[in-house]
Write a protein that holds these residues in place. Structure first.
Motif, PDB file in Angstrom:
ATOM      1  N   PRO A  56       0.836  -1.108  -0.015  1.00 53.57           N
ATOM      2  CA  PRO A  56      -0.023  -0.105   0.066  1.00 53.57           C
ATOM      3  C   PRO A  56       1.013   1.273  -0.110  1.00 53.57           C
ATOM      4  CG  PRO A  56      -1.023  -1.569   1.562  1.00 53.57           C
ATOM      5  CD  PRO A  56       0.358  -2.184   1.051  1.00 53.57           C
ATOM      6  N   GLU A  57       0.609   2.089  -1.049  1.00 54.51           N
ATOM      7  CA  GLU A  57       1.170   3.365  -1.254  1.00 54.51           C
ATOM      8  C   GLU A  57       1.287   4.293   0.093  1.00 54.51           C
ATOM      9  OE1 GLU A  57       1.607   6.726  -4.685  1.00 54.51           O
ATOM     10  OE2 GLU A  57       0.522   4.836  -4.937  1.00 54.51           O
ATOM     11  N   ASP A  58       0.176   4.193   0.831  1.00 53.62           N
ATOM     12  CA  ASP A  58      -0.372   5.013   1.922  1.00 53.62           C
ATOM     13  C   ASP A  58       0.480   4.688   3.251  1.00 53.62           C
ATOM     14  OD1 ASP A  58      -2.586   3.851   3.608  1.00 53.62           O
ATOM     15  OD2 ASP A  58      -2.668   3.025   1.464  1.00 53.62           O
ATOM     16  N   TRP A  59       1.031   3.345   3.306  1.00 52.48           N
ATOM     17  CA  TRP A  59       1.633   3.029   4.661  1.00 52.48           C
ATOM     18  C   TRP A  59       2.688   4.027   4.961  1.00 52.48           C
ATOM     19  CZ3 TRP A  59       1.508  -3.196   4.695  1.00 52.48           C
ATOM     20  CH2 TRP A  59       0.143  -3.435   4.527  1.00 52.48           C
ATOM     21  N   TYR A  60       3.005   3.710   6.106  1.00 51.94           N
ATOM     22  CA  TYR A  60       4.248   4.820   6.684  1.00 51.94           C
ATOM     23  C   TYR A  60       5.517   4.499   5.980  1.00 51.94           C
ATOM     24  CZ  TYR A  60       7.827   6.941   9.497  1.00 51.94           C
ATOM     25  OH  TYR A  60       8.757   7.832   9.831  1.00 51.94           O
ATOM     26  N   VAL A  61       5.987   3.602   5.833  1.00 54.93           N
ATOM     27  CA  VAL A  61       7.293   3.203   5.127  1.00 54.93           C
ATOM     28  C   VAL A  61       7.314   3.689   3.703  1.00 54.93           C
ATOM     29  CG1 VAL A  61       9.290   1.682   4.515  1.00 54.93           C
ATOM     30  CG2 VAL A  61       8.237   1.712   6.890  1.00 54.93           C
ATOM     31  N   PRO A  62       6.177   3.258   2.900  1.00 56.07           N
ATOM     32  CA  PRO A  62       6.263   3.700   1.363  1.00 56.07           C
ATOM     33  C   PRO A  62       6.151   4.997   1.458  1.00 56.07           C
ATOM     34  CG  PRO A  62       4.851   1.591   1.615  1.00 56.07           C
ATOM     35  CD  PRO A  62       5.401   2.183   3.144  1.00 56.07           C
ATOM     36  N   ILE A  63       5.555   5.829   2.406  1.00 52.11           N
ATOM     37  CA  ILE A  63       5.444   7.203   2.194  1.00 52.11           C
ATOM     38  C   ILE A  63       6.627   7.703   2.760  1.00 52.11           C
ATOM     39  CG2 ILE A  63       4.456   9.474   3.240  1.00 52.11           C
ATOM     40  CD1 ILE A  63       2.657   8.363   1.365  1.00 52.11           C
ATOM     41  N   HIS A  64       7.354   7.497   3.869  1.00 47.81           N
ATOM     42  CA  HIS A  64       8.335   8.078   4.593  1.00 47.81           C
ATOM     43  C   HIS A  64       9.798   7.708   3.546  1.00 47.81           C
ATOM     44  CE1 HIS A  64      11.802   8.197   7.095  1.00 47.81           C
ATOM     45  NE2 HIS A  64      11.289   9.089   7.649  1.00 47.81           N
ATOM     46  N   ASP A  65       9.874   6.769   3.007  1.00 48.84           N
ATOM     47  CA  ASP A  65      10.989   6.256   2.318  1.00 48.84           C
ATOM     48  C   ASP A  65      10.755   6.400   0.677  1.00 48.84           C
ATOM     49  OD1 ASP A  65      11.863   5.786   4.600  1.00 48.84           O
ATOM     50  OD2 ASP A  65      12.284   3.550   4.076  1.00 48.84           O
ATOM     51  N   PHE A  66       9.601   7.041   0.131  1.00 48.14           N
ATOM     52  CA  PHE A  66       9.262   7.302  -1.304  1.00 48.14           C
ATOM     53  C   PHE A  66      10.470   7.657  -2.386  1.00 48.14           C
ATOM     54  CE2 PHE A  66       7.730   9.127  -5.098  1.00 48.14           C
ATOM     55  CZ  PHE A  66       6.977   8.026  -5.722  1.00 48.14           C
ATOM     56  N   ASN A  67      10.998   8.940  -1.606  1.00 49.37           N
ATOM     57  CA  ASN A  67      12.068   9.413  -2.310  1.00 49.37           C
ATOM     58  C   ASN A  67      13.193   8.840  -2.243  1.00 49.37           C
ATOM     59  OD1 ASN A  67      10.734  12.035  -3.508  1.00 49.37           O
ATOM     60  ND2 ASN A  67      10.903  12.921  -1.175  1.00 49.37           N
ATOM     61  N   GLN A  68      13.611   8.195  -1.316  1.00 46.15           N
ATOM     62  CA  GLN A  68      14.734   7.025  -1.227  1.00 46.15           C
ATOM     63  C   GLN A  68      14.769   5.874  -2.121  1.00 46.15           C
ATOM     64  OE1 GLN A  68      15.443   4.594   2.245  1.00 46.15           O
ATOM     65  NE2 GLN A  68      17.582   5.643   2.373  1.00 46.15           N
ATOM     66  N   HIS A  69      13.448   5.390  -2.409  1.00 48.22           N
ATOM     67  CA  HIS A  69      13.048   4.194  -3.261  1.00 48.22           C
ATOM     68  C   HIS A  69      13.106   4.862  -4.662  1.00 48.22           C
ATOM     69  CE1 HIS A  69      10.345   2.156  -0.122  1.00 48.22           C
ATOM     70  NE2 HIS A  69      11.638   2.163   0.106  1.00 48.22           N
ATOM     71  N   MET A  70      12.950   5.985  -5.034  1.00 50.06           N
ATOM     72  CA  MET A  70      13.035   6.717  -6.307  1.00 50.06           C
ATOM     73  C   MET A  70      14.377   6.791  -6.608  1.00 50.06           C
ATOM     74  SD  MET A  70       9.973   6.760  -7.826  1.00 50.06           S
ATOM     75  CE  MET A  70       9.681   5.317  -6.751  1.00 50.06           C
ATOM     76  N   ALA A  71      15.273   7.210  -5.785  1.00 52.32           N
ATOM     77  CA  ALA A  71      16.750   7.338  -5.829  1.00 52.32           C
ATOM     78  C   ALA A  71      17.516   6.059  -6.118  1.00 52.32           C
ATOM     79  CB  ALA A  71      17.492   7.947  -4.752  1.00 52.32           C
ATOM     80  N   MET A  72      16.927   4.937  -5.401  1.00 52.26           N
ATOM     81  CA  MET A  72      17.444   3.799  -5.681  1.00 52.26           C
ATOM     82  C   MET A  72      17.160   3.145  -7.204  1.00 52.26           C
ATOM     83  SD  MET A  72      16.249   1.545  -2.274  1.00 52.26           S
ATOM     84  CE  MET A  72      16.708   1.761  -0.554  1.00 52.26           C
ATOM     85  N   LEU A  73      15.916   3.295  -7.594  1.00 58.09           N
ATOM     86  CA  LEU A  73      15.896   3.249  -9.085  1.00 58.09           C
ATOM     87  C   LEU A  73      16.439   3.906 -10.036  1.00 58.09           C
ATOM     88  CD1 LEU A  73      11.875   2.743  -8.740  1.00 58.09           C
ATOM     89  CD2 LEU A  73      13.288   0.723  -9.383  1.00 58.09           C
ATOM     90  N   ASP A  74      16.524   5.116  -9.647  1.00 54.78           N
ATOM     91  CA  ASP A  74      17.497   5.938 -10.676  1.00 54.78           C
ATOM     92  C   ASP A  74      18.613   5.633 -10.779  1.00 54.78           C
ATOM     93  OD1 ASP A  74      17.721   8.240 -12.099  1.00 54.78           O
ATOM     94  OD2 ASP A  74      18.605   9.516 -10.280  1.00 54.78           O
ATOM     95  N   TYR A  75      19.552   5.183  -9.512  1.00 55.71           N
ATOM     96  CA  TYR A  75      20.772   4.823  -9.635  1.00 55.71           C
ATOM     97  C   TYR A  75      20.935   3.348 -10.542  1.00 55.71           C
ATOM     98  CZ  TYR A  75      25.016   2.165  -8.429  1.00 55.71           C
ATOM     99  OH  TYR A  75      26.329   1.261  -8.502  1.00 55.71           O
ATOM    100  N   LEU A  76      19.978   2.478 -10.157  1.00 58.70           N
ATOM    101  CA  LEU A  76      20.155   1.262 -10.590  1.00 58.70           C
ATOM    102  C   LEU A  76      19.601   1.057 -12.362  1.00 58.70           C
ATOM    103  CD1 LEU A  76      18.808  -1.097  -7.667  1.00 58.70           C
ATOM    104  CD2 LEU A  76      21.272  -1.010  -8.829  1.00 58.70           C
ATOM    105  N   HIS A  77      18.776   1.946 -12.743  1.00 60.39           N
ATOM    106  CA  HIS A  77      18.553   2.099 -13.782  1.00 60.39           C
ATOM    107  C   HIS A  77      19.713   2.728 -14.844  1.00 60.39           C
ATOM    108  CE1 HIS A  77      16.351   3.477 -17.588  1.00 60.39           C
ATOM    109  NE2 HIS A  77      16.987   4.734 -17.359  1.00 60.39           N
ATOM    110  N   GLY A  78      20.457   3.675 -14.136  1.00 62.22           N
ATOM    111  CA  GLY A  78      21.625   3.684 -14.857  1.00 62.22           C
ATOM    112  C   GLY A  78      22.567   2.784 -14.978  1.00 62.22           C
ATOM    113  N   VAL A  79      22.893   1.567 -14.197  1.00 65.77           N
ATOM    114  CA  VAL A  79      23.494   0.599 -14.290  1.00 65.77           C
ATOM    115  C   VAL A  79      22.830  -0.560 -15.232  1.00 65.77           C
ATOM    116  CG1 VAL A  79      24.618  -1.440 -13.117  1.00 65.77           C
ATOM    117  CG2 VAL A  79      24.436   0.898 -11.972  1.00 65.77           C
ATOM    118  N   TYR A  80      21.544  -0.578 -15.204  1.00 64.02           N
ATOM    119  CA  TYR A  80      20.787  -1.505 -16.181  1.00 64.02           C
ATOM    120  C   TYR A  80      19.899  -0.935 -17.003  1.00 64.02           C
ATOM    121  CZ  TYR A  80      22.230  -4.718 -12.229  1.00 64.02           C
ATOM    122  OH  TYR A  80      23.071  -5.395 -11.381  1.00 64.02           O
TER     123      TYR A  80
END
Length: 510
Positions: free
Chosen positions: A287-311
């Motif tokens: 669920p997108e509205d749960w605490y961790v997905p909301i709190h860590d959302f930008n960090q998750h996007m940063a993870m995807l951004d980095y790994l997209h650059g690798v793959y």
């Protein structure tokens, strides 16, 4: 000069020729269009029409949530699991007896206890849910913990059930979201020290054995996939409809977990999609509205951004905008979809319900149309979980601004729906035309993550076929040698050609 009787005969023949020419000139697509309009206010006939309609692919389908509760009870009974009579949560054995009012009866006891059986079905799905003490959102997401023991131990049976229902629904392609590693990535993450330096984190996970995890995950899924085909009797005279469905997988990342686990799972998703043909991409779930997905959302996007650059060749689809006003603070409605597209590199967005709450939503819609980002529309799910339906749903807005859309089931077992009823709901609610439905089905395969070139060179205003097959559109059942060669070399085009063949068969009925 010819006699008047001859002139009259010639006139009648000419009129008949004109009428025949007009009937011939009416394409089969136009006849299907006219038939749909003629039955629009006759729900039983409309249901039959959309049931038989070729629907292309289902791009947003969670394997766990795709299974109906009745099948899950069978899985639980087969696994000798027990059920908590109060909560309907499955438990490991030993179990109590089947006597009435025992606290922990065996799941198989439900076969002879209609009260227990119905209680389990209602607890594991949205059947008979009514607004009250528990919201649709909370009831929906609570089901997974209740039946999880059964679905996690019967993966092959779940795959068989999901793709067989897809085949019965006249779907030909499904991308199933599945966390296929049985927790291996999470266990690996516990062996390395967390750091927000993603390059170091990736190196540490690879050194700890991530490629071995990917290899074992691929082998496990291949075995489950093969077993599912055995269950469906594929390759025999008694083969089930699911045998005609092409299935691929999106590795499903659980974004509500600690950051080191989320990163490890995202990395595994990239590794799998890079090395195993069963996996065509990844997605972040929970669920997108749960605490961790909301709190860590930008960090998750940063993870995807980095790994997209690798793959850079790995495909990404992201849940975003499965939110409404009041479910989260207003500021959390303003950026999830845009960030998923711009920073998360999502080629598809799941749900996208809160798009008009985004900052500068019209500009975002134009951007999504320009980038050709498809939205996976789950009408039944959005109604049950978020209470969003009818005029409040943004489907017509996406279509108005040229954002590609395709209907999806999301969790059809929990929702007690299927793709036929998603199409039925769309037609009845939004007065969609036959051309709209055909476009959605085509877009589902155009935006699949299958490898290879597309059958289409243009899908914006009209669908234009690639040159090798352009001359074969009138007779899709017998493609030319050049077209056959093109289809053989490109899996995506091959599936798209199958859809065109099915449309030709479907439209001949009208």
């Amino acid at each position: 000069m010819l006699p008047s009787s001859t002139n009259n005969l010639m006139g009648r023949c000419f009129l008949l020729l004109l009428l025949t020419s007009f009937a011939t000139a009416q394409t089969s697509e136009q006849r299907a269009t006219h038939y749909l309009e003629s039955i629009r206010k006759q729900p039983p006939l409309l249901l039959a029409f959309v049931h038989d309609l070729p629907k292309g692919g289902d791009l947003h389908n969670h394997l766990d949530g795709a299974i109906y509760a009745e099948d899950l009870i069978d899985f639980a009974a087969d696994g000798s699991l027990c059920v908590d009579r109060t909560s309907s949560r499955l438990l490991a054995p030993p179990c109590d007896s089947c006597e009435l009012y025992t606290a922990k009866p065996a799941a198989r006891c439900a076969y002879a206890d209609h009260v227990l059986y119905n209680q389990m079905v209602d607890a594991w799905s949205m059947r008979n849910w009514r607004p009250g003490d528990e919201s649709g959102h909370d009831h929906f997401f609570s089901t997974f913990d209740k039946f999880g023991l059964a679905s996690h131990t019967h993966v092959a049976e779940a795959i068989a059930a999901a793709i067989n229902r897809a085949g019965m629904d006249h779907l030909q392609y499904v991308e199933l979201m599945h966390t296929a590693d049985a927790g291996a990535a999470s266990r690996l993450a516990e062996k390395v020290e967390w750091t927000s330096d993603f390059a170091k984190m990736r190196d540490a996970l690879l050194a700890a054995g991530m490629k071995d995890v990917a290899s074992e995950t691929g082998k496990r899924l291949a075995a489950e996939d093969a077993r599912a085909k055995e269950i469906l009797k594929c390759g025999t005279p008694d083969s089930a409809p699911g045998c005609n469905v092409t299935v691929r997988y999106l590795y499903q990342v659980l974004r509500g977990l600690p950051p080191q686990v989320v990163f490890a799972q995202i990395l595994l998703g990239f590794e799998l999609a890079s090395s195993d043909p069963h996996f065509v991409g990844l997605n972040l779930v929970m669920p997108e509205d749960w605490y961790v997905p909301i709190h860590d959302f930008n960090q998750h996007m940063a993870m995807l951004d980095y790994l997209h650059g690798v793959y850079p060749k790995v495909h990404i689809s992201l849940h975003a905008g499965e939110l409404t006003m009041g479910l989260v603070p207003p500021e959390d409605l303003t950026y999830h979809i845009r960030s998923s597209v711009e920073r998360g590199h999502a080629e598809r967005i799941g749900h996208g319900v809160s798009v008009m709450n985004e900052k500068d939503p019209i500009a975002l819609l134009h951007e999504m149309a320009e980038r050709n980002v498809l939205v996976e529309i789950a009408l039944t799910s959005n109604d049950m979980i978020l209470g969003v339906s009818g005029d409040d749903h943004p489907l017509p807005i996406y279509m108005k601004y040229g954002v590609p859309v395709a209907l999806a089931t999301d969790d059809e077992g929990v929702s007690r729906s299927d793709m036929t009823h998603e199409y039925l709901r769309a037609v009845e609610t939004y007065h969609l035309s036959y051309a709209d439905l055909k476009r959605m089905a085509r877009q589902s395969l155009e935006h699949s993550f299958l490898p290879g070139q597309s059958l289409w060179t243009d899908t914006k205003l009209v669908f234009r076929m690639a040159p090798p097959c352009a001359g074969d559109a009138a007779n899709p059942e017998k493609p030319s040698a050049a077209c056959t060669e093109f289809l053989t070399a490109n899996q995506r085009a091959h599936e798209q050609w199958k859809l065109e063949t099915e449309f030709a068969k479907f439209e001949k009925k009208y």
